[in-house]
Design a protein around this motif. Structure first.
Motif, mmCIF file in Angstrom:
data_model
loop_
_atom_site.group_PDB
_atom_site.id
_atom_site.type_symbol
_atom_site.label_atom_id
_atom_site.label_comp_id
_atom_site.label_asym_id
_atom_site.label_seq_id
_atom_site.Cartn_x
_atom_site.Cartn_y
_atom_site.Cartn_z
ATOM 1 N N GLU A 138 0.855 -1.192 0.122
ATOM 2 C CA GLU A 138 -0.160 -0.140 0.087
ATOM 3 C C GLU A 138 0.892 1.240 -0.013
ATOM 4 O O GLU A 138 1.862 1.176 0.734
ATOM 5 C CB GLU A 138 -0.899 -0.047 1.370
ATOM 6 C CG GLU A 138 -1.859 1.286 1.215
ATOM 7 C CD GLU A 138 -2.853 1.119 2.608
ATOM 8 O OE1 GLU A 138 -3.706 0.691 2.264
ATOM 9 O OE2 GLU A 138 -2.356 1.437 3.663
ATOM 10 N N ALA A 139 0.409 2.187 -0.804
ATOM 11 C CA ALA A 139 1.237 3.509 -0.922
ATOM 12 C C ALA A 139 0.138 4.683 -0.583
ATOM 13 O O ALA A 139 -1.076 4.608 -1.315
ATOM 14 C CB ALA A 139 1.838 3.685 -2.248
ATOM 15 N N ILE A 140 0.661 5.713 0.257
ATOM 16 C CA ILE A 140 -0.378 6.758 0.417
ATOM 17 C C ILE A 140 0.515 7.968 0.383
ATOM 18 O O ILE A 140 1.622 8.327 0.901
ATOM 19 C CB ILE A 140 -0.987 6.728 1.753
ATOM 20 C CG1 ILE A 140 -1.574 5.290 2.101
ATOM 21 C CG2 ILE A 140 -1.890 7.730 2.028
ATOM 22 C CD1 ILE A 140 -1.901 4.952 3.571
ATOM 23 N N LYS A 167 9.345 1.126 -4.140
ATOM 24 C CA LYS A 167 9.630 -0.192 -4.439
ATOM 25 C C LYS A 167 8.144 -0.855 -4.797
ATOM 26 O O LYS A 167 8.024 -1.851 -5.764
ATOM 27 C CB LYS A 167 9.996 -0.987 -3.048
ATOM 28 C CG LYS A 167 11.433 -0.709 -3.008
ATOM 29 C CD LYS A 167 11.972 -1.415 -1.586
ATOM 30 C CE LYS A 167 13.314 -0.961 -1.299
ATOM 31 N NZ LYS A 167 13.813 -1.295 0.220
ATOM 32 N N ASN A 168 7.170 -0.340 -3.999
ATOM 33 C CA ASN A 168 5.716 -0.944 -4.320
ATOM 34 C C ASN A 168 5.244 -0.615 -5.780
ATOM 35 O O ASN A 168 4.861 -1.488 -6.718
ATOM 36 C CB ASN A 168 4.571 -0.423 -3.311
ATOM 37 C CG ASN A 168 4.616 -1.268 -2.019
ATOM 38 O OD1 ASN A 168 5.123 -2.310 -1.974
ATOM 39 N ND2 ASN A 168 4.383 -0.432 -0.856
ATOM 40 N N LEU A 169 5.586 0.597 -6.102
ATOM 41 C CA LEU A 169 4.986 1.028 -7.458
ATOM 42 C C LEU A 169 5.830 0.233 -8.605
ATOM 43 O O LEU A 169 5.153 0.070 -9.690
ATOM 44 C CB LEU A 169 5.086 2.457 -7.588
ATOM 45 C CG LEU A 169 3.548 3.240 -7.311
ATOM 46 C CD1 LEU A 169 3.177 2.986 -5.708
ATOM 47 C CD2 LEU A 169 3.743 4.724 -7.688
ATOM 48 N N LEU A 170 6.937 -0.106 -8.409
ATOM 49 C CA LEU A 170 7.883 -0.738 -9.454
ATOM 50 C C LEU A 170 8.146 -2.105 -9.125
ATOM 51 O O LEU A 170 9.031 -2.772 -9.734
ATOM 52 C CB LEU A 170 9.335 0.192 -9.479
ATOM 53 C CG LEU A 170 9.362 1.518 -10.003
ATOM 54 C CD1 LEU A 170 10.500 2.122 -9.838
ATOM 55 C CD2 LEU A 170 8.545 1.833 -11.171
ATOM 56 N N ALA A 190 -5.600 13.287 -0.423
ATOM 57 C CA ALA A 190 -4.831 12.058 -0.308
ATOM 58 C C ALA A 190 -4.940 11.012 -1.392
ATOM 59 O O ALA A 190 -6.338 10.910 -1.824
ATOM 60 C CB ALA A 190 -5.080 11.662 0.926
ATOM 61 N N CYS A 191 -4.126 10.430 -1.872
ATOM 62 C CA CYS A 191 -4.313 9.159 -2.695
ATOM 63 C C CYS A 191 -3.634 7.883 -1.978
ATOM 64 O O CYS A 191 -2.669 7.888 -1.488
ATOM 65 C CB CYS A 191 -3.451 9.640 -3.997
ATOM 66 S SG CYS A 191 -3.515 8.164 -5.211
ATOM 67 N N VAL A 192 -4.659 6.797 -2.118
ATOM 68 C CA VAL A 192 -4.104 5.502 -1.546
ATOM 69 C C VAL A 192 -4.049 4.582 -2.675
ATOM 70 O O VAL A 192 -5.163 4.536 -3.533
ATOM 71 C CB VAL A 192 -5.434 5.021 -0.680
ATOM 72 C CG1 VAL A 192 -5.245 3.651 -0.215
ATOM 73 C CG2 VAL A 192 -5.523 6.199 0.647
ATOM 74 N N ILE A 193 -2.835 4.099 -2.979
ATOM 75 C CA ILE A 193 -2.867 2.815 -3.994
ATOM 76 C C ILE A 193 -2.678 1.696 -3.128
ATOM 77 O O ILE A 193 -1.700 1.622 -2.391
ATOM 78 C CB ILE A 193 -1.768 3.479 -4.753
ATOM 79 C CG1 ILE A 193 -1.995 4.717 -5.568
ATOM 80 C CG2 ILE A 193 -1.362 2.267 -5.910
ATOM 81 C CD1 ILE A 193 -1.068 4.930 -6.756
ATOM 82 N N VAL A 194 -3.501 0.483 -3.433
ATOM 83 C CA VAL A 194 -3.257 -0.698 -3.083
ATOM 84 C C VAL A 194 -2.896 -1.471 -4.237
ATOM 85 O O VAL A 194 -3.565 -1.737 -5.117
ATOM 86 C CB VAL A 194 -4.436 -1.255 -2.363
ATOM 87 C CG1 VAL A 194 -4.061 -2.626 -1.537
ATOM 88 C CG2 VAL A 194 -4.804 -0.322 -1.148
#
Length: 199
Positions: A138-140, A167-170, A190-194
């Motif tokens: 998860e990235a926020i 690391k999560n996004l790539l 805010a942006c939450v990416i799971v």
């Protein structure tokens, strides 16, 4: 007659309120789609995002906590993007999307900071509410208003010593994603990416 006019005014006001809510939701949905598009552009052609990294650096340089940390992180990600091979594109997935929306809503309602929800939930618990996933990250981010700045902030990741968001996004094992937008009363959008890998 007065009652009829009052009822008509109430219906019009309710309709306007629903229209405004619909407009707001459409804007959020549009931002979510654009964030996914930018993220997939990075994963498809990593080098093409280097100019956006420089734009991010210029944007945050005047208010960052540490220019030195920012410049070091920018140097790192530019070097990584230059040698990064194309990664699998991400597809929206229901459980991840619902988990991201829940946390974005929690941020909006309770000014949550970080990965632990106001109810004590962590990313895995939120995802498991809706389905099973093999692995996830998860990235926020807070305070960035455009999809480009949102993705650049994750990739530069100057405030995270282990560069966990980057690391999560790539991560090449992740092929599924959920993206949601919320609003923190102090830090703005805010942006939450799971992200996750299928079973």
């Amino acid at each position: 007659m007065k009652y009829l006019l009052s009822l008509t005014a109430l219906i019009v006001a309710s309709s306007c309120s629903l229209f405004a809510q619909s407009q707001g939701q459409q804007q959020i949905d549009s931002i979510q789609r654009e964030v996914l598009q930018v993220l997939n552009t990075v994963r498809n052609d990593p080098q093409s995002f280097i100019p956006a990294i420089e734009r991010y650096r210029t944007h945050v340089r005047s208010f960052t906590k540490s220019v030195k940390a920012l410049d070091a992180a920018v140097k790192e990600i530019k070097a990584q993007l230059k040698k990064e091979r194309p990664l699998p594109l991400l597809n929206m997935q229901g459980a991840l999307q619902s988990a991201a929306e829940d946390h974005a809503s929690d941020i909006t309602s309770h000014d949550v900071m970080g990965h632990i929800g106001s109810d004590g939930s962590d990313p895995l618990k939120r995802v498991n509410t809706y389905g099973q996933i093999n692995s996830l990250g998860e990235a926020i981010t807070y305070g960035h208003n455009t999809p480009e700045l949102i993705i650049a902030s994750f990739l530069v990741d100057e405030g995270t010593p282990d560069r966990g968001h980057r690391k999560n996004l790539l991560n090449p094992t992740y092929t599924l994603v959920g993206i949601a937008i919320g609003t923190h009363s102090t830090y703005g959008r805010a942006c939450v990416i799971v992200l996750g890998a299928p079973l």
